[in-house]
Design an enzyme around this catalytic site. Structure first.
Site: not given
Ligand code: NAP
Length: 284
Positions: A228, A70
């Site tokens: 999540y 990233k």
């Protein structure tokens, strides 16, 4: 059906084996009836430059970027969006007018998940637990949406200070050592939004959670965990037991994917289809 005309999208990372994006994006592509395919591309850190040149030659329309690329992808690109520049990381790349442009949709993904659930941001007080890459995306989203104050609760003040410095021209962010319980109380009692941006709570972290003195947290504060899997982390379990409204990172994941899909195709994908595809994998 894939043909010679099919346009290619994908995700680069290492590893990408467990990424949920290929399933979510390919289901959205099918539902939109467009001629695209989204493929996982495992690329080792040392191969990033060479692999990116390959992607350019093959003619990708764009791709997602995940850990560990990233930050390292940024100097290879022709331009970086304002939000990716502020966040200091790219998670979405688009090939537009011959240029490779880096963007970051984590921030808008986080904000849209709050807006969808009618959670107020403007003029409210947020506490962010942790100060890594995801925290930077959260912070930028909150700043862009008129947050009144942000306090970082962290284990490492020096690292958090670097993050605070990045945003100092927009907002004075406070830092608190999360082990200094008494110091945290003043912030907890006026907190509207408490966000866990650490990985504490993921299955590999053995039921851990960042320390929070729950009895001091404002009763109407909302608790949000960027994790999540599992759907209910120990952090969210405690928040719920203390009467707080809770959210996990699933909607942020969907919303960041929706934002990337729109960037690449100019088409709004079907939220329910993407959610359903995720549910199927996560429930499995
Ligand atoms: P990161 O850059 O590695 O940052 C992690 C942060 O958590 C750092 O502040 C780090 O503190 C802290 N931390 C890590 N391990 C810790 C431990 N054992 N004890 C205490 N603090 C610890 O990671 P990230 O990219 O920000 O990701 C953080 C979480 O957000 C992950 O669970 C990721 O899956 C999730 N995420 C979700 C979405 C979504 O769409 N829902 C998107 C992005 C990320 P130090 O600086 O002291 O190491």
């Amino acid at each position: 059906m894939i043909s010679g005309k099919t346009k290619t999208l994908g995700i680069i990372g290492y590893s990408v084996e467990h990424s949920l994006s290929p399933i979510m994006q390919n289901e959205a592509i099918a539902a939109a009836g467009i001629d695209y395919v989204y493929v996982p591309l495992p690329i080792k850190p040392e191969d990033l430059t060479e692999a990116f040149h390959g992607i350019q030659k093959i003619g990708f329309q764009g791709f997602n970027v995940t850990v560990p690329h990233k930050v390292n992808i940024m100097p290879l690109l022709d331009d970086i969006s304002e939000s990716a520049r502020h966040i200091g990381a790219v998670n979405t790349v688009i090939h537009r007018n011959g240029k490779w442009i880096g963007d970051n949709t984590d921030s808008i993904g986080f904000i849209n998940s709050l807006k969808k659930n009618h959670i107020k941001i403007q003029d409210t007080n947020a506490i962010v637990l942790g100060a890594g890459g995801a925290a930077r995306a959260v912070i930028w989203g909150l700043i862009e949406n008129g947050i009144k104050s942000i306090t970082l609760f962290v284990r490492n003040i020096a690292k958090a200070q670097q993050v605070v410095d990045l945003f100092s021209q927009y907002l004075t962010i406070q830092i608190c050592d999360w082990n200094q319980k008494e110091q945290t109380h003043n912030y907890l009692k006026v907190c509207n939004l408490l966000i866990n941006s650490t990985p504490l709570g993921m299955s590999s972290y053995n039921n851990q959670m960042p320390p929070v003195d729950w009895k001091w947290l404002a009763p109407d504060a909302v608790a949000y965990d960027l994790i999540y899997t599992p759907a209910i982390t120990p952090f969210l379990k405690m928040a719920k037991e203390n009467g707080h409204q809770i959210f996990n990172g699933e909607e942020m994941l969907i919303e960041q994917g929706i934002a990337a899909f729109k960037i690449w195709t100019n088409i709004m994908p079907d939220y329910e289809i993407m959610k359903e595809s995720l549910r199927k994998i996560l429930n499995h």
